[in-house]
Design a protein around this motif. Structure first.
Motif: not given
Length: 382
Positions: A100-105, A139-140, A145-147, A166-172
């Motif tokens: 989980n990450y913050d919606d602002t930063n 770390a893998v 989790t790649a993000n 591996l195929s990261p789903d990057l945060a904004p």
């Protein structure tokens, strides 16, 4: 019946040569709950009591642990990477809460912040205390989790030395923040990124864009590798990416190959013996491992010194080999060759003869040593 008993005995005798896999329940104050860990210890961990091992930390261990642990065991068996302790964190349906990450930063928040601290402040220190670890951690992670593993790059120093994304789903914003951070990072970092042509479209585009940015980084501390596997899906790319990542991250660790022999040893301006010393100093500096020089690497560097007529390097290589493998013919043979080439034939003859009771190595047999001594004796009338 006898065959059955023999099979059981053989299995029991062979068992210690296999990697040991164990489960542990870890109670985390940061998470306020227990997490299940899956740990693979290297072969003969219990008997090699002076040896230390890098850590490979696997998130999404419910499905990532086996492909990672299998490749680590396979590559280390053939000395293409150091034996390592593989630690898997079982996450199940909590992986999204953990990331989980913050919606602002867009940095870890709430359950994500707790998981961030759990890994860095509890789990890794626990593994360091419980097991014999070297100061090198990879770390893998896969998609979400790649993000997550990228966040540790913003610590100073970063928690991990290697990142297999591996195929990261990057945060904004992370696609911009990562290149900025890695361009100025002061610690040696290994970073592997992978996607596939049949990956989820959005994630493939994220990886391709990130690759463009990371390729442009000019920082000697940043070691970057990228694969876009033809025909690989979001899930099949994992099976292709993990061995590629291990091979590339640990390329300096591997025994000297035919390609390294031809492209480096036969062309380098560095004295060949110094190249050998530097290779193992790099292994020590990068991975925290003080490994003995392999017999294969002595043979390769000595062969290069002979082919290039670098006799002083051959003498240094022989000296190192005699010190490291005093009970084998390795150092004596190359010291004898050195004496032959500089014209001290009597010393060469005595050196060859003096190794008659030592262990043979590869093509260097006792018969070969004695034949060389006899030839010198015949040629010079000693």
């Amino acid at each position: 019946m006898k065959k059955y008993i023999l099979l059981i005995i053989t299995t029991l005798l062979a068992f210690p040569t296999f990697s040991q896999i164990k489960y542990e329940e870890f109670t985390s104050a940061k998470l306020g709950e227990s997490r299940r860990l899956k740990i693979q210890l290297p072969r003969n961990y219990d008997t090699n009591t002076d040896k230390v091992y890098p850590i490979v930390l696997v998130l999404d261990a419910d499905y990532l642990f086996e492909p990672v642990a299998g490749n680590v065991d396979y590559f280390s068996y053939w000395e293409d990477m150091p034996e390592s302790i593989v630690v898997g964190v079982m996450q199940g349906n909590k992986r999204y809460d953990d990331g989980n990450y913050d919606d602002t930063n867009f940095f870890p928040a709430e359950t994500g912040a707790a998981f961030f601290e759990f890994l860095g402040l509890e789990l890794i220190p626990y593994i360091d205390k419980q097991y014999r670890t070297a100061k090198f951690v990879i770390a893998v992670g896969h998609d979400f989790t790649a993000n997550f593993i990228n966040y540790y790059l913003f610590k100073d120093p970063p928690l991990f030395n290697g990142y297999i994304s591996l195929s990261p789903d990057l945060a904004p914003m992370l696609d911009a923040r990562l290149p900025e951070r890695l361009a100025v990072i002061q610690n040696k970092i290994f970073y592997y990124l992978a996607t596939g042509t049949d990956d989820i479209k959005d994630l493939m585009e994220i990886s391709e864009g990130l690759n463009t940015s990371l390729q442009a980084i000019d920082n000697k501390n940043f070691n970057y590798y990228y694969d876009n596997f033809e025909g690989a899906t979001h899930y099949s790319l994992v099976g292709r990416g993990i061995p590629n990542a291990m091979e590339k991250i640990f390329s300096v660790y591997r025994p000297i190959s035919k390609q390294e022999f031809a492209d480096v040893l036969m062309k380098t301006d560095i004295p060949i013996h110094q190249y050998l010393i530097d290779k193992y100093k790099t292994i020590e500096d990068l991975f925290g491992l003080t490994n003995p020089i392999r017999e294969n690497d002595f043979l390769a560097t000595a062969a290069a010194a002979e082919k290039r007529k670098k006799w002083e390097s051959l003498r240094e290589i022989a000296t190192l080999a005699k010190k490291q493998y005093p009970d084998t013919v390795l150092g004596d043979y190359y010291m004898g060759r050195y004496y032959e080439e500089i014209g001290e034939t009597k010393k060469a003859m005595r050196t060859f003869q003096g190794a008659y009771d030592k262990e043979e190595v590869d093509f260097i047999t006792i018969d070969l040593m004695l034949d060389r001594a006899e030839k010198i004796k015949a040629d010079f009338g000693y």
